[in-house]
Design a protein around this motif. Structure first.
Motif, short mmCIF file in Angstrom:
data_model
loop_
_atom_site.label_atom_id
_atom_site.label_comp_id
_atom_site.label_asym_id
_atom_site.label_seq_id
_atom_site.Cartn_x
_atom_site.Cartn_y
_atom_site.Cartn_z
N GLY A 13 40.60 38.93 40.75
CA GLY A 13 40.72 37.53 41.16
C GLY A 13 39.85 37.25 42.38
O GLY A 13 40.26 36.53 43.29
N SER A 14 38.64 37.82 42.38
CA SER A 14 37.79 37.72 43.58
C SER A 14 37.30 36.30 43.85
O SER A 14 36.94 35.98 44.98
CB SER A 14 36.58 38.66 43.45
N THR A 15 37.27 35.44 42.82
CA THR A 15 36.72 34.09 43.02
C THR A 15 37.76 33.08 43.51
O THR A 15 37.43 31.92 43.75
CB THR A 15 36.13 33.58 41.68
N ALA A 40 36.89 37.65 37.61
CA ALA A 40 37.19 36.22 37.64
C ALA A 40 37.69 35.81 36.26
O ALA A 40 37.66 36.61 35.32
CB ALA A 40 35.93 35.43 37.98
N ASN A 41 38.12 34.58 36.16
CA ASN A 41 38.55 34.06 34.85
C ASN A 41 37.40 33.37 34.14
O ASN A 41 36.90 33.84 33.14
CB ASN A 41 39.73 33.10 35.04
N ARG A 42 36.91 32.23 34.75
CA ARG A 42 35.83 31.46 34.11
C ARG A 42 34.70 31.11 35.07
O ARG A 42 33.67 30.61 34.65
CB ARG A 42 36.42 30.13 33.59
N ASN A 43 34.93 31.32 36.36
CA ASN A 43 33.97 30.84 37.36
C ASN A 43 32.78 31.80 37.50
O ASN A 43 32.70 32.60 38.43
CB ASN A 43 34.70 30.65 38.70
N ILE A 61 34.49 39.13 33.62
CA ILE A 61 34.91 37.74 33.43
C ILE A 61 35.97 37.75 32.31
O ILE A 61 35.75 38.32 31.24
CB ILE A 61 33.70 36.83 33.11
N ALA A 62 37.14 37.17 32.60
CA ALA A 62 38.22 37.25 31.61
C ALA A 62 37.89 36.43 30.36
O ALA A 62 38.18 36.86 29.24
CB ALA A 62 39.53 36.76 32.24
N ASP A 63 37.28 35.28 30.56
CA ASP A 63 36.95 34.41 29.43
C ASP A 63 35.71 34.95 28.70
O ASP A 63 34.59 34.88 29.22
CB ASP A 63 36.70 32.99 29.97
N ILE A 103 44.94 37.82 41.12
CA ILE A 103 44.84 36.90 39.98
C ILE A 103 46.07 36.00 40.06
O ILE A 103 47.15 36.45 40.45
CB ILE A 103 44.81 37.69 38.66
N VAL A 104 45.91 34.74 39.71
CA VAL A 104 47.06 33.84 39.80
C VAL A 104 47.86 33.86 38.49
O VAL A 104 47.28 33.98 37.41
CB VAL A 104 46.60 32.39 40.15
N GLY A 105 49.17 33.80 38.62
CA GLY A 105 50.04 33.67 37.46
C GLY A 105 50.28 34.97 36.72
O GLY A 105 49.82 36.05 37.14
N ALA A 205 45.37 26.36 53.16
CA ALA A 205 44.40 26.02 52.10
C ALA A 205 44.53 27.08 51.02
O ALA A 205 44.22 28.25 51.27
CB ALA A 205 42.99 26.00 52.66
N MET A 206 44.99 26.71 49.84
CA MET A 206 45.30 27.71 48.80
C MET A 206 44.82 27.21 47.45
O MET A 206 44.41 26.07 47.30
CB MET A 206 46.82 27.96 48.74
N GLY A 207 44.94 28.07 46.43
CA GLY A 207 44.61 27.67 45.06
C GLY A 207 45.57 26.58 44.57
O GLY A 207 46.63 26.34 45.15
P1 NDP Z 1 43.31 30.83 42.91
O1 NDP Z 1 43.67 29.89 41.84
O2 NDP Z 1 42.53 30.33 44.07
O3 NDP Z 1 42.47 32.07 42.29
C1 NDP Z 1 42.98 32.79 41.22
C2 NDP Z 1 42.04 33.90 40.80
O4 NDP Z 1 42.52 34.43 39.56
C3 NDP Z 1 40.61 33.46 40.53
O5 NDP Z 1 39.72 34.52 40.74
C4 NDP Z 1 40.67 33.11 39.03
O6 NDP Z 1 39.38 33.11 38.41
C5 NDP Z 1 41.54 34.23 38.53
N1 NDP Z 1 42.25 33.90 37.30
C6 NDP Z 1 42.91 32.75 37.00
N2 NDP Z 1 43.43 32.80 35.77
C7 NDP Z 1 43.07 34.00 35.25
C8 NDP Z 1 43.25 34.61 33.99
N3 NDP Z 1 43.93 33.99 32.99
N4 NDP Z 1 42.74 35.84 33.81
C9 NDP Z 1 42.05 36.46 34.78
N5 NDP Z 1 41.83 35.93 36.00
C10 NDP Z 1 42.33 34.70 36.24
O7 NDP Z 1 44.65 31.53 43.37
P2 NDP Z 1 45.05 32.03 44.83
O8 NDP Z 1 43.98 32.91 45.39
O9 NDP Z 1 45.55 30.89 45.62
O10 NDP Z 1 46.34 32.91 44.48
C11 NDP Z 1 46.23 34.19 43.88
C12 NDP Z 1 47.60 34.86 43.93
O11 NDP Z 1 47.93 35.09 45.28
C13 NDP Z 1 48.73 34.00 43.34
O12 NDP Z 1 49.65 34.83 42.69
C14 NDP Z 1 49.36 33.36 44.56
O13 NDP Z 1 50.72 33.07 44.37
C15 NDP Z 1 49.17 34.47 45.59
N6 NDP Z 1 49.10 34.00 46.97
C16 NDP Z 1 48.11 33.14 47.36
C17 NDP Z 1 48.04 32.69 48.66
C18 NDP Z 1 46.93 31.79 49.13
O14 NDP Z 1 46.84 31.52 50.33
N7 NDP Z 1 46.06 31.33 48.27
C19 NDP Z 1 49.05 33.10 49.65
C20 NDP Z 1 50.00 34.04 49.13
C21 NDP Z 1 50.04 34.46 47.84
P3 NDP Z 1 38.49 31.74 38.34
O15 NDP Z 1 38.04 31.48 39.75
O16 NDP Z 1 37.38 32.11 37.43
O17 NDP Z 1 39.41 30.68 37.82
#
Ligand code: NDP
Length: 390
Positions: A13-15, A40-43, A61-63, A103-105, A205-207
């Motif tokens: 989830g580097s992106t 990353a997923n799609r980015n 890239i997941a997608d 990775i989120v979710g 500032a979060m996702g």
């Molecule tokens: P973002 O939505 O900003 O980023 C999510 C990352 O996961 C992106 O790299 C995205 O790729 C990737 N991703 C999304 N869906 C998929 C998938 N189906 N398969 C593979 N990769 C996927 O999320 P956050 O960074 O905000 O949050 C990440 C995790 O950290 C979450 O679980 C959140 O609850 C937790 N968290 C976040 C905090 C924050 O400050 N942001 C604080 C504390 C916890 P792409 O960019 O390509 O979509």
């Protein structure tokens, strides 16, 4: 690892928000790190930018439809390219000293579990993994000797002040919550909240997904479940207090009446840096607290009438088994539908509550069973969503 060896790092989830902040810290002392894999997923654009900057051995890239774009953009760079869910797991399994699970979710579940199996240091942001698969994940961590370091600012704060040798002396964990952007809003006003308003958090500032979770306070519900697993605490010993300034990131109250807290500015690079440098500490660019500028620190009880998500989360934790998984599945469907403009803000909790009441609650036995229940809960949540479409 000694101080002169490079730390081999993988960022799942580097992106995203956590992923890019992790790379921001790494870039400040780049020669100390060898980047094994970025995902990353799609980015593609951001993944390519990152890959050109830090030269990972592998970029995933997941997608799968984005594979060619990624491959073409990184041609001649001596970076292995892969795509798909299996490739994410493969990236997580590559020998690394340190893995960031961001990775989120629940999409993060298989790669996070795979990373735990390697026994490396696992910086753990993907709270959904513990919510969905708490017992499986904690068994794995114990069995494989993986070092689990919480990234979530609240859990990271507790981790810093939780004295494992005095576990019996802990009275309760106190998770602080900012209260989100709608802390003072009435239910009537909440009806028309837009995705843009929900994603605009007053402090962090979060996702998008976690921002909506903060707005509904489902994020705090997920964090209560996460804390229960991480610190092996019963639900009744985990308190939530709303603290809008987000200076105190959480606390541990001991039976002798002492309460230990971790404080800092609301900058995720502090907990991420804690995990990245562990067991040492590193310098981060986060602003320092200036106590002379903090006029007041306030605290209030969460309001269960206006924010029922916390009650639902606690119910799911008490029910145990697959209940937190069902809660999470319904929440993911509901939040996405809200972000897509299909349902209203207050419909999110309706989808979750109705799905939880529907059942699907059994004991959690295996990953296969987990995916089966997850799919059923999602299908049901989608049917509730259909009845609420705008
Ligand atoms: P973002 O939505 O900003 O980023 C999510 C990352 O996961 C992106 O790299 C995205 O790729 C990737 N991703 C999304 N869906 C998929 C998938 N189906 N398969 C593979 N990769 C996927 O999320 P956050 O960074 O905000 O949050 C990440 C995790 O950290 C979450 O679980 C959140 O609850 C937790 N968290 C976040 C905090 C924050 O400050 N942001 C604080 C504390 C916890 P792409 O960019 O390509 O979509």
């Amino acid at each position: 690892m000694n101080n002169t060896e490079k730390r081999r790092v993988t960022i799942l989830g580097s992106t995203g928000s956590v992923g890019t902040q992790t790379l921001d810290l790494i870039a400040r002392d780049a020669q100390r790190y060898d980047i094994v894999a970025l995902t990353a997923n799609r980015n593609v654009k951001e993944l390519v930018r990152q890959a050109l900057a830090v030269k990972p051995h592998l970029a995933v890239i997941a997608d799968e439809t984005k594979y060619k774009d990624l491959k073409d953009a990184l041609a001649g760079e001596n970076i292995e390219i892969a795509a798909g869910k299996g490739a994410l797991v493969e990236a997580a399994q590559r020998p690394s000293d340190w893995v960031m699970a961001a990775i989120v979710g629940s999409a993060g579940l298989p790669p996070t579990l795979a990373a735990a199996r390697t026994g490396s240091i696992l910086a753990f942001a993907n709270k959904e993994t513990l919510v969905c698969a708490g017992p499986l994940m904690m068994d794995l961590v114990a069995k494989e000797g993986c070092k689990l370091l919480p990234v979530d600012s609240e859990h990271n704060a507790i981790y810093q002040v939780f004295d494992e040798t005095q576990r019996d002396s802990v009275d309760r964990l106190i998770l602080t919550a900012s209260g989100g952007p709608f802390r003072t809003w009435t239910r009537a006003a909440m009806k028309d909240i837009t995705p843009a308003q929900a994603c605009h958090h007053p402090v962090w500032a979060m996702g998008a997904k976690i921002s909506v979770d903060s707005a509904t306070m489902m994020n705090k519900a997920l964090e209560v479940i996460e804390a229960a697993w991480l610190f092996n605490m019963p639900e009744k010993q985990i308190e939530v207090v709303v603290h809008p300034q987000s200076v105190i990131h959480s606390m541990v109250a001991y039976k002798d009446g002492s309460t230990l807290a971790q404080l800092g500015t609301p900058d995720m690079r502090i907990p991420i840096g804690y995990c990245l440098a562990w067991p040492q500490r590193m310098k981060t660019p986060a602003a320092r607290l200036d106590f002379t500028q903090i006029n007041q620190l306030t605290f209030e009880a969460p309001d269960p009438e206006r924010f029922p998500a916390l009650r639902l989360g606690r119910e799911a934790l008490r029910l145990g088994g697959t209940a937190p998984l069902v809660l999470n599945a319904a929440n993911e469907i509901a939040v996405q539908a809200f972000l897509d403009g299909q349902i209203g803000f207050l419909d999110i909790e309706k989808i979750i509550e109705t799905t939880l009441q529907q059942g699907f609650i059994t004991s959690l036995e295996s990953l296969d069973q987990l995916f089966e229940v997850d799919e059923k809960a999602r299908a049901f949540a989608r049917s509730v969503r259909q009845s609420l479409l705008r």
